[in-house]
Design an enzyme around this catalytic site. Structure first.
Site, short mmCIF file in Angstrom:
data_model
loop_
_atom_site.label_atom_id
_atom_site.label_comp_id
_atom_site.label_asym_id
_atom_site.label_seq_id
_atom_site.Cartn_x
_atom_site.Cartn_y
_atom_site.Cartn_z
N LYS A 184 8.32 25.79 29.07
CA LYS A 184 9.42 25.83 30.03
C LYS A 184 10.31 24.61 29.79
O LYS A 184 9.79 23.50 29.56
CB LYS A 184 8.86 25.80 31.46
CG LYS A 184 9.91 26.00 32.55
CD LYS A 184 9.26 26.04 33.93
CE LYS A 184 10.30 26.28 35.03
NZ LYS A 184 9.69 26.35 36.38
N SER A 238 10.85 30.33 39.11
CA SER A 238 11.85 29.82 38.20
C SER A 238 11.41 29.86 36.74
O SER A 238 12.25 29.80 35.86
CB SER A 238 12.15 28.37 38.57
OG SER A 238 11.00 27.56 38.40
N SER A 274 6.59 29.40 41.33
CA SER A 274 7.36 29.61 40.10
C SER A 274 6.55 29.98 38.86
O SER A 274 7.12 30.31 37.83
CB SER A 274 8.21 28.38 39.79
OG SER A 274 9.30 28.32 40.64
#
Lengths: 477, 485
Positions: free
Chosen positions: B78, B153, B177
């Site tokens: 990420k 996210s 997330s």
């Protein structure tokens, strides 16, 4: 109407740790801009603060020296505001849960000893420095100082005059320096002070509207700024005006305080608990460890010097003005075995030499051992007090031992009775008239013979011996 | 089956036996990326060049009988974890030029384990969002239906794993997330206990809630990844100085005699009937595996969302203050003075959702409002924690839906923040309490969208979670489908 000032001081002291409060960068002053920085103190994305335990050690020392209550648990908070010298956009400080609070120190005032309360002491990180280039529209940021550890000592509003404020500040300064946790340098900003000041009619309990004074970078400035501000507020109140709550800057050149910002523009710092740091827990063991390592404080030292060495309060005060000087004196006293003489020599010649050259005792070329040796030589009668004056000066210049200097200058007292007797015989033989006059009762002439003898020996005659011998010889004639 | 479709443990076996090489696996992953990335848009930055160098090193190490736990395994990261020398944007224009001079702690650990980094994955800007639609780099798409969001996210990481563009991935979970996108993309995702994994180098959203965790194709891989990621780090004061067990030892140990709590507050209005059905099925499976499921109550559940949307924005408003255009990142080219530069930089550098949260947080911390909002929220947060403590006094684990609905359509909720926030309804409490949670696939909707079930356990009980999740996975025998890309 009679007004009474109410003053409280906030002191920021930069701690003498080797590394910063939340990272391992050096705290050394005067390095190339931004050379003492890392991602942590630069506030780069993702990095986290790690508390330097040494900072807590130092805080605890100050807490113990100021009789503060030490809270077992305290926490950090974020103080949020934008400025280019504040890389994270917030300063890590302590707010709601101070680690240390409710202490006091005693100060000397005209009316005697007075106890001044300490509200709290807490830790925080320093911000960086902006460098404005006057020839260009740009400003530069030096973040070497960012993250340098500070403690803020918040005093109670117990001070009632500019003199008291100055005395309080000196005491705080003295303790910090004694504890060796702050270098106390006001010019470099490692010891800074803000003052809150208001006036109220004598006898009134409530405080008046206060102003906050900043930018005072010497003890003298603090006193002058407060004196000015007391007069300013008094004039305002007496002429029916009102004091506006605001921050004012001391303008040293003009000798006045000037408005900086009013309360309406004051920041909302949006304090909240710092989530990146866990609470600080100071257990008994930690406290004990610090307590064991606590040095003797100036006040205790003064009292001990008076009783242990029978020194006057004044002498004890002079000799304890710094820990290094006190240590120096004690070493001389111990090695010479004569505390009184040690005190006189340290306060007399040594301090005078140092003051003339604006040096500290740490830079003194005369080692305690050498000074003690000289004191012993006087005691033994090897040198006279007058010779010692010359010797101490020479020791200060060369750093040599008294023995070396005595040898070099040929300064040993003549304690050889036969040699002295021979010299005296010659003098008496040369001055038969004076001898007769003395023997007929003009005793004042004794000094004349002593003078002649001293002249003949170049001042090296042992005075006691000379006197005794001369008396005997004049009686015989 | 292509190499890129396999799990870590399957690939490790093949690497060990010499049936394949890290270079072949890496090539397989990048071939897939080239084929589907234009549709999925899982990545912001690809790291192809360094990946092949890493694969080569891994092969050499494996040949010598060395190599770490993840030697030669392609992992996606990420874009919130700082990577030394590689652009790290956090999905924001504000960091669109930021190349960190340091690695996050988890990146160091992955490197040490011999992982091959495929690239930095797409995400909601500064991790604020539940759909990856707030990314400055455009939205990622759900591999199961390209018209739908992959969740957020960490949507890019979840999509990359689901689309076989990597073998496993790293995400961060502040309010769900990792677990929410894992559920919506049909994979496994775990949020470890707060403090289990170092946050050093993780770009902060809400410091007291953020935690890094893995996305994997099955529970065994999750255990493997947890072995690599977990552990104390002196650079993170909130990291726990606690021993890390070998998480693989919990796999297949069975859950006979376990008591599993079903929080009644999680099965109320707003829960999609298909999701409810799938999760009820999961409860049945757990009982078949020998556990006893009992209804429990987490009475403060209704306040979770409100508490979260005070605490997280408050911390975020402060964490994001450093993006001021002074030292790094984006700076608006013109500004009359300092204040003007700040305003223009932050106006142009941040997207709407980030600005919205900064404003909420700033307000909640303002003097005069602090007590009513932040302080009150902190107090309720303690009650939420206590709810869990109580529940875990009698239960070995809890079972809940991961999300209220399957993946929704792109654009469906972008104009309605409240609707968007509700998609984290079942995951947020975990972060507020600091406990670990895992989402495991538990079925499909009629239209073929994945659905997840969430297991929760007490602090540092990741082992238990893996134990029940692996048992569920074994007994449920969810049909292995692959997205049709």
């Amino acid at each position: 109407m009679n007004f009474e000032p109410v003053i409280g001081l906030e002191v920021h002291a930069q701690l003498l740790t080797d590394t910063k409060i939340f990272c391992d960068c050096s705290t050394k002053f005067g390095a190339e801009p931004n050379s003492h920085t890392c991602p942590v103190c630069l506030g780069m994305p993702g990095v986290l603060p790690v508390l330097n335990k040494k900072v807590v050690d130092f805080l605890l020392k100050m807490a113990m020296a100021t009789n503060c209550k030490i809270n077992r648990e305290s926490s950090f908070a974020r103080k949020n505001y934008f400025y280019p010298d504040l890389p994270k956009g917030y300063q890590i400080s302590q707010y709601a849960e101070p680690p240390v609070e409710h202490g006091w120190i005693d100060i000397e005032t005209e009316g005697g000893k007075k106890r001044i309360g300490i509200t709290r002491i807490h830790m925080e990180e320093d911000a960086g420095k902006l460098i404005h280039d006057e020839n260009s529209p740009a400003s530069y940021v030096d973040l070497n100082r960012t993250g340098v550890p500070l403690i803020e000592i918040v005093g109670d509003p117990d001070l009632r005059s500019a003199e008291e404020a100055a005395a309080y500040l000196r005491r705080i300064h003295e303790i910090l320096v004694y504890l060796e946790i702050c270098d106390g340098n006001m010019e470099e900003g490692s010891f800074r002070c803000d003052a809150n000041i208001s006036l109220r009619p004598v006898g009134q309990k409530e405080f008046g509207t206060r102003t906050e004074l900043k930018n005072m970078n010497s003890f003298r400035n603090v006193q002058r700024a407060l004196e000015y501000e007391i007069k300013r507020q008094q004039y305002l109140l007496e002429s029916g005006g009102v004091v506006v709550q605001e921050t004012r800057l001391w303008d040293d050149a003009a000798g006045v305080t000037k408005s900086m910002r009013s309360k309406e523009e004051a920041h909302d710092y949006r304090y909240f608990p710092e989530p990146d740091l866990v609470p600080i827990v100071v257990d008994d063991e930690w406290q004990d460890e610090i307590r064991r390592a606590m040095p003797e404080l100036p006040l205790e030292k003064r009292e001990r010097f008076s009783s242990e060495y029978q020194l006057s309060a004044y002498d004890a005060g002079v000799l304890t003005q710094s820990r290094a000087l006190a240590d120096y004196f004690e070493e001389v006293a111990r090695l010479s075995g004569q505390p009184k003489a040690a005190a006189n020599w340290v306060m007399g010649d040594i301090l005078r030499f140092l003051n003339d050259e604006k040096k500290t005792v740490g830079e003194c070329p005369v080692s305690p051992a050498n000074l003690a040796a000289m004191i012993r030589l006087i005691q033994e009668g090897t040198i006279s007090g007058k010779m010692a004056k010359d010797i101490s000066e020479a020791m200060y210049k060369t750093g040599g031992t008294p023995e070396e200097i005595i040898k070099e200058k040929g300064l040993v007292q003549i304690t050889d009775g036969d040699a002295l007797a021979a010299t005296l015989s010659a003098i008496l033989a040369k001055n038969p008239g004076q001898v007769a006059q003395y023997q007929s009762g003009k005793e004042k002439l004794f000094g004349f013979f002593v003078g002649q003898a001293m002249k003949a020996t170049g001042g090296k005659a042992n005075p006691q011996m000379l006197n005794d011998l001369l008396k005997k010889m004049l009686a015989k004639h | 089956m292509e190499l890129n479709q396999l799990t870590i443990h399957e690939l490790k076996e093949k690497l060990r036996s010499g049936a394949t090489t890290a270079e072949e696996i890496t090539a397989s992953s990048f071939a897939r990326i080239e084929a589907v990335e234009k549709d999925v848009h899982a990545y912001i930055t690809l790291m192809k060049e360094t990946a092949f160098a890493e694969a080569k090193r891994a092969d050499e190490a494996i040949k010598k009988g060395e190599g770490g736990l993840l030697a030669g395994i392609p992992i996606a990261l990420k874009d919130i974890a700082c990577t030394k020398g590689t652009l790290t944007t956090c999905g924001s224009r504000m960091l669109s030029n930021f190349v960190p001079p340091y690695d996050a702690a988890v990146i160091e650990k992955l490197r040490e384990a011999g992982a091959v980094f495929t690239g930095k994955t797409n995400m909601d800007e500064f991790a604020m969002g539940s759909s990856t639609e707030t990314s400055f780099y455009g939205t990622s798409r759900n591999p199961w239906d390209l018209e739908r969001i992959p969740g957020g996210s960490s949507g890019g990481s979840a999509a990359a794993v689901a689309a076989d563009e990597c073998i496993a991935a790293i995400g961060s979970d502040t309010g769900g997330s990792i677990r929410q996108p894992a559920a919506l993309c049909g994979i496994v995702g775990m949020k470890p206990t707060y403090g289990r994994v170092s946050r050093y180098g993780l770009i902060a959203f809400a410091s007291s809630l953020d935690q890094i965790g893995p996305f994997t194709k099955d529970v065994e891989d999750c255990a493997l990844m947890m072995n690599v990621l977990s552990g104390y780090d002196r650079r993170d004061s909130t990291s726990a100085d606690q021993e890390v067990p070998d998480y693989r030892q919990f796999l297949g140990k069975g859950i006979a005699g376990w008591k599993v709590g079903i929080p009644k507050e999680y099965f109320v209005g707003g829960l999609d009937p298909e999701v409810e059905e799938a999760v009820r099925g999961a409860i049945k499976t757990i009982e078949e595996a020998g556990a006893q499921c009992v209804e429990v109550s987490l009475p403060h559940t209704e306040y979770c969302l409100a508490v979260y949307y005070i605490v997280a924005p408050a911390e975020a408003s402060s964490n994001l203050a450093r993006y001021d255009g002074v030292k790094y990142g984006f700076r608006f080219p013109e500004g009359r003075d300092l204040l003007d530069m700040y305003k223009k930089t932050r106006s142009a550098g941040f997207g709407n959702e980030v600005k919205r949260r900064i404003m909420i947080g700033t307000y909640a911390l303002s003097s005069g409002y602090y007590d009513a909002y932040y302080k009150k929220a902190s107090q309720v947060r303690s009650l939420i924690k206590r709810d869990f403590d109580e529940a875990f006094k009698t239960c070995d684990a809890l079972l809940t839906p991961t999300t209220p609905t399957p993946a929704f359509r792109i654009g469906e909720k972008t104009d309605d923040p409240m609707q968007m926030y509700l998609s984290d309804l079942f995951t947020i409490s975990t972060n507020l309490a600091g406990i670990p949670g895992i989402s495991v696939p538990c079925g499909y909707s009629a239209s073929g969208l994945p659905i997840g079930v969430q297991f929760l356990a007490g602090h540092f009980q990741e082992g238990r979670l893996l134990q029940i999740a692996s048992e569920y996975e074994k007994h449920a025998q969810i049909e292995k489908r692959r997205p049709n890309l």
